[in-house]
Design a protein around this motif. Structure first.
Motif, PDB file in Angstrom:
ATOM      1  N   LYS A  43       0.826  -1.213   0.000  1.00 47.03           N
ATOM      2  CA  LYS A  43       0.000   0.000   0.000  1.00 47.03           C
ATOM      3  C   LYS A  43       0.864   1.269   0.000  1.00 47.03           C
ATOM      4  CE  LYS A  43      -2.098  -1.075   3.915  1.00 47.03           C
ATOM      5  NZ  LYS A  43      -1.293  -2.267   4.275  1.00 47.03           N
ATOM      6  N   SER A  44       1.820   1.329   0.926  1.00 45.27           N
ATOM      7  CA  SER A  44       2.649   2.539   1.030  1.00 45.27           C
ATOM      8  C   SER A  44       3.525   2.714  -0.205  1.00 45.27           C
ATOM      9  CB  SER A  44       3.537   2.484   2.280  1.00 45.27           C
ATOM     10  OG  SER A  44       2.742   2.504   3.440  1.00 45.27           O
ATOM     11  N   THR A  45       4.016   1.607  -0.732  1.00 40.92           N
ATOM     12  CA  THR A  45       4.838   1.670  -1.943  1.00 40.92           C
ATOM     13  C   THR A  45       4.027   2.247  -3.095  1.00 40.92           C
ATOM     14  OG1 THR A  45       6.084  -0.254  -1.198  1.00 40.92           O
ATOM     15  CG2 THR A  45       6.226   0.290  -3.536  1.00 40.92           C
ATOM     16  N   PRO A  97       2.344  11.082   4.734  1.00 39.37           N
ATOM     17  CA  PRO A  97       2.977   9.752   4.750  1.00 39.37           C
ATOM     18  C   PRO A  97       2.665   8.982   6.018  1.00 39.37           C
ATOM     19  CG  PRO A  97       4.634  11.498   4.906  1.00 39.37           C
ATOM     20  CD  PRO A  97       3.317  12.169   4.849  1.00 39.37           C
ATOM     21  N   GLN A  98       2.831   7.687   5.934  1.00 39.25           N
ATOM     22  CA  GLN A  98       2.622   6.836   7.119  1.00 39.25           C
ATOM     23  C   GLN A  98       3.625   7.237   8.194  1.00 39.25           C
ATOM     24  OE1 GLN A  98       2.748   2.669   6.188  1.00 39.25           O
ATOM     25  NE2 GLN A  98       1.927   2.072   8.173  1.00 39.25           N
ATOM     26  N   GLY A  99       3.166   7.244   9.457  1.00 39.12           N
ATOM     27  CA  GLY A  99       4.052   7.642  10.549  1.00 39.12           C
ATOM     28  C   GLY A  99       4.430   9.099  10.466  1.00 39.12           C
ATOM     29  N   ALA A 178      -3.401  10.004   1.771  1.00 38.17           N
ATOM     30  CA  ALA A 178      -3.235   9.874   3.222  1.00 38.17           C
ATOM     31  C   ALA A 178      -2.960   8.407   3.561  1.00 38.17           C
ATOM     32  CB  ALA A 178      -4.487  10.366   3.934  1.00 38.17           C
ATOM     33  N   ASP A 179      -1.755   8.164   4.055  1.00 37.96           N
ATOM     34  CA  ASP A 179      -1.323   6.781   4.322  1.00 37.96           C
ATOM     35  C   ASP A 179      -1.451   6.483   5.816  1.00 37.96           C
ATOM     36  OD1 ASP A 179      -0.171   4.284   4.311  1.00 37.96           O
ATOM     37  OD2 ASP A 179       1.653   4.890   3.249  1.00 37.96           O
ATOM     38  N   GLU A 180      -2.447   5.710   6.174  1.00 36.46           N
ATOM     39  CA  GLU A 180      -2.725   5.358   7.580  1.00 36.46           C
ATOM     40  C   GLU A 180      -2.709   6.600   8.476  1.00 36.46           C
ATOM     41  OE1 GLU A 180      -3.235   2.067   8.502  1.00 36.46           O
ATOM     42  OE2 GLU A 180      -2.113   0.832   7.073  1.00 36.46           O
TER      43      GLU A 180
HETATM   44 MG   LIG Z   1       2.237   1.049   4.829  1.00 34.98          MG
END
Ligand SMILES: [Mg+2]
Ligand SMILES: Nc1ncnc2c1ncn2[C@@H]1O[C@H](COP(=O)(O)OP(=O)(O)O)[C@@H](O)[C@H]1O
Length: 274
Positions: A43-45, A97-99, A178-180
């Protein structure tokens, strides 16, 4: 707005590690598109490939990601591969990004972090006027003006995440990735922030791509849903259809493992309010 055509993405220059494998999807204006799948499913990629951030050693091995954006000033249509999206970042494409809590600079007050990154066209007028505009926008997120004078560590996790979402949306981009965005937060704060994101999307009529491993979140707010498994898309379609009639075993299991979903979807509730 974005066409992802049979794209294979991975990392490393010597030995290529495939993370996304032959994925195709379309991102339309004025919709909330969900991307679900277990951890490590790519997903993030996929988000980074769409955003066009290749700084992490990411490489598109085959296939294309193409964007079509209308320049808000000239009205000209810009069509380009994601490797050329950088000039559109934030202005047209925002990315959480995530985090992303760590994206805020711990040594800078929030106001400076918002102002410094703004596109030129947003920096017209006096600093006082700009501050007032930003404060008014933050108010819509339940944030008071004094947040602008705080350093990130002085805010709670939920407030920091609201600030990030607000920053992403402030310039009215056409696409928000929006990633997580709420994964690290407790359920109540999570729900508030998600509803805020839906409201913004409905107001700005742009596209929100929301990555979450939590199917309950997708059930609540997304219009269309993409399910990833081991780097591939195993299923995509209107969210309601996928929940009513999941096709792939992986999706069936995911839905079966959810706690029973009660009541109306959040978007329907919101729709009735506005
Ligand atoms: Mg991810
Ligand atoms: N920066 C990176 N360098 C090398 N491999 C990576 C990197 N980021 C992710 N991967 C690998 O790509 C695959 C997909 O990861 P990711 O896109 O983060 O999945 P998800 O977001 O669904 O958890 C995983 O096997 C992961 O180990």
């Amino acid at each position: 707005m974005i066409e992802v055509d049979n794209v294979t993405v991975g990392y490393g220059s010597a030995g290529f590690i495939k993370a996304v494998d032959g994925v195709s999807l379309t991102i339309n204006d004025n919709e909330i598109l969900g991307i679900a799948g277990e951890s490590g499913s790519g997903k993030s990629t996929l988000m980074r490939a769409i955003y066009g951030d290749f700084s992490t050693g990411l490489r598109i091995q085959s296939g294309t990601v193409t964007g079509r954006f209308t320049d808000p000033r000239s009205g000209k249509v810009i069509e380009a591969p994601s490797s050329r999206f950088a000039p559109l970042w934030w202005d047209q494409i925002s990315y959480i990004p995530q985090g992303s809590m760590s994206v805020l600079n711990p040594l800078m007050k929030i106001e400076a972090q918002v102002v410094d990154g703004l596109p030129k066209r947003e920096r017209q007028g006096s600093r006082g006027e700009l501050r007032a505009r930003i404060a008014a926008f933050l108010a819509g997120f339940g944030l008071e003006e004094n947040v602008l004078d705080a350093y990130p560590h002085q805010l709670s996790g939920g407030m920091r995440q609201r600030v990030l979402v607000a920053i992403a949306a402030f310039v009215n981009p056409r696409l928000i990735l929006a990633d997580e965005p709420t994964t690290a937060l407790d359920v109540v704060v999570q729900k508030k922030i998600l509803l805020m994101m839906v409201e913004i999307q409905r107001r700005q009529r742009n596209c929100l791509v929301l990555v979450s491993h939590d199917l309950g979140v997708h059930y609540q707010i997304t219009d269309r849903l993409v399910i990833m498994y081991q780097g591939r898309i195993v299923e995509q379609g209107p969210t309601a259809d996928i929940f009513a009639n999941p096709q792939h075993d992986y999706t069936k299991n995911l839905i079966a493992s959810l706690p029973r979903l009660h009541g109306k979807r959040a978007v329907e509730t919101l729709g009735a309010v506005s």
